[in-house]
Design a protein around this motif. Sequence first.
Motif, mmCIF file in Angstrom:
data_model
loop_
_atom_site.group_PDB
_atom_site.id
_atom_site.type_symbol
_atom_site.label_atom_id
_atom_site.label_comp_id
_atom_site.label_asym_id
_atom_site.label_seq_id
_atom_site.Cartn_x
_atom_site.Cartn_y
_atom_site.Cartn_z
ATOM 1 N N ARG A 254 0.874 -1.188 -0.168
ATOM 2 C CA ARG A 254 -0.146 -0.100 -0.120
ATOM 3 C C ARG A 254 0.889 1.224 -0.080
ATOM 4 N NH1 ARG A 254 -5.659 -0.996 2.435
ATOM 5 N NH2 ARG A 254 -5.595 -3.430 2.755
ATOM 6 N N PHE B 106 2.490 2.154 -3.477
ATOM 7 C CA PHE B 106 1.587 2.469 -4.243
ATOM 8 C C PHE B 106 1.221 4.175 -4.090
ATOM 9 C CE2 PHE B 106 0.500 -1.673 -6.209
ATOM 10 C CZ PHE B 106 0.308 -1.321 -7.338
ATOM 11 N N ARG B 107 0.870 4.300 -2.739
ATOM 12 C CA ARG B 107 0.794 5.840 -2.272
ATOM 13 C C ARG B 107 1.994 6.804 -2.624
ATOM 14 N NH1 ARG B 107 -0.770 4.808 2.516
ATOM 15 N NH2 ARG B 107 1.290 5.158 3.293
ATOM 16 N N ASP C 121 2.028 7.528 -6.276
ATOM 17 C CA ASP C 121 0.747 8.170 -6.561
ATOM 18 C C ASP C 121 0.102 7.196 -7.664
ATOM 19 O OD1 ASP C 121 -1.030 10.243 -6.595
ATOM 20 O OD2 ASP C 121 0.189 11.216 -8.074
ATOM 21 N N TYR C 122 0.161 5.927 -7.276
ATOM 22 C CA TYR C 122 -0.707 4.888 -7.879
ATOM 23 C C TYR C 122 -0.288 4.712 -9.477
ATOM 24 C CZ TYR C 122 -3.003 4.935 -3.390
ATOM 25 O OH TYR C 122 -3.189 4.736 -2.181
ATOM 26 N N TYR D 165 -2.718 5.940 -11.940
ATOM 27 C CA TYR D 165 -3.932 5.297 -12.338
ATOM 28 C C TYR D 165 -5.053 5.863 -11.054
ATOM 29 C CZ TYR D 165 -6.991 1.417 -14.026
ATOM 30 O OH TYR D 165 -7.936 0.531 -14.401
ATOM 31 N N LYS E 243 -7.040 6.188 -7.800
ATOM 32 C CA LYS E 243 -6.672 5.533 -6.919
ATOM 33 C C LYS E 243 -8.035 4.855 -6.361
ATOM 34 C CE LYS E 243 -6.373 8.350 -2.609
ATOM 35 N NZ LYS E 243 -6.608 9.724 -2.974
ATOM 36 N N GLU E 244 -9.148 5.424 -6.819
ATOM 37 C CA GLU E 244 -10.389 4.602 -6.464
ATOM 38 C C GLU E 244 -10.695 3.403 -7.185
ATOM 39 O OE1 GLU E 244 -9.970 7.791 -7.461
ATOM 40 O OE2 GLU E 244 -11.428 8.416 -9.210
ATOM 41 N N ILE F 84 -8.280 1.279 -7.402
ATOM 42 C CA ILE F 84 -7.434 0.323 -6.847
ATOM 43 C C ILE F 84 -7.796 -0.345 -5.413
ATOM 44 C CG2 ILE F 84 -4.822 -0.265 -6.346
ATOM 45 C CD1 ILE F 84 -4.078 1.491 -8.791
#
Length: 410
Positions: free
Chosen positions: A158, A161-162, A165-166, A169, A171-172, A174
């Motif tokens: 997690r 990814f954060r 900054d994903y 993509y 982030k809602e 993922i």
Amino acid sequence: MQTQEEIINLLEKEDQTQVLRFADQLSDQQKQTLFDQISAVDFSMIREARKPQEEEKEAVIETLSTMTIDQIKASREAYETIGKKVLSEGKVAAVLLAGGQGTRLGYDGPKGTLNIGLTRPLYLFQILLGNMEKNLEGTGRYMHLYIMTSALNDQATRDFFREHDYFGYPKEYIHFFQQEMAPALDRDGHMLLADKDKLCLAPNGNGGWFRSLEHNGMIEDMKKSGVEWLNVFSVDNVLQNIADPVFIGATIACRQYAAAKVIAKATPEEKVGAVCLRNGRPSVVEYSELSDQMRYAKDEKGQYLYNYGVTLNYLFHLQKTQKMAQKHLPIHKALKKINCLDEQGHLIIPDAPNAYKLEYFIFDILQFFDSILSYEVVRQDEFAPIKNKSGVDSLDTARALLVNKTGITL
Ligand code: UTP
């Protein structure tokens, strides 16, 4: 939530009280940690693993027919149209299996965070997202991506990814979910301790994905958002072709509810599981299960009978799979070297396999479908796994295959 007393009774019933051997040396907090771990254990898995091995009737293994590259070519456009339609209707979600420990690679961190770039950072997770986005071009929408982690790598995944900054993509789209952990057992079937307040636990294999999605409430979310198909794939193939409209379209056109992408094996000796029929049901025959006679057996056209290896890229119909996932999956027991405490509480670092790891395998669900689509893909286009530190299926081979296919600078 079980009380400590209930847990003690359970351990007595299950013949597992040895895990409380050091309980009186623990603080209240540590004791609670241990009890929390015990209450999350799936004792039915242990019971099954402890059953005396019955003389298994030898399975009848036969070939499963595969839709070949040439056959796909002939209907490519029609399949693509069907696949693009369901993608543009938001009926497909992706499930990335990233809960493994990657022990062969020996990389310190979630495998997906591996940087395969040479002159710039290029991470496995980033490549997979990029591959998926390529197929979504022109569909006018994003696809939900569910990432399976384990207790061992969830936070790191997690955070990664954060921090990135994903990779651009939204982030809602993922979602992370954790698979369950399974206890390691000694040769007598007793759970082992990693520390006085900790069980020896490892992720319960990639076959737990559907139930873990369910436990996390995600199947219901998917249904609400209109998802009908799940594209499930592994983390370690840099050429993984995700949300492939032709594959999706072919599965639907063939009226199948499960499909597997396969490659022609490089040689009959290649260590990859091959699609087959097992006692008449779709399955995968592992490399180690094939006798020499089977490995080199050919059909009347001179083709190897067990020629098509799985790439760990499957398509499953959500509703049908939900029914199948309630059925009993076999447990695979593997003898491994596992650090644990001895009876005196000293840490053992074994130099030979000493304990069993328990796992469910993803391909075991295939047997519950009456038939599946085995779908051949071009090896150089879709198969570049990173399993080992060096040699076959390593970072070096995957880099070369990626450059060869895409021409990008690493
Ligand atoms: P592998 O069978 O290659 O296992 O996983 P691994 O854990 O990555 O590597 P080794 O065997 O320890 O070297 C195939 C796929 O299944 C996922 C992996 O992350 C990979 O995408 N997997 C495996 C899980 O998600 N959970 C598991 O418990 C095991």
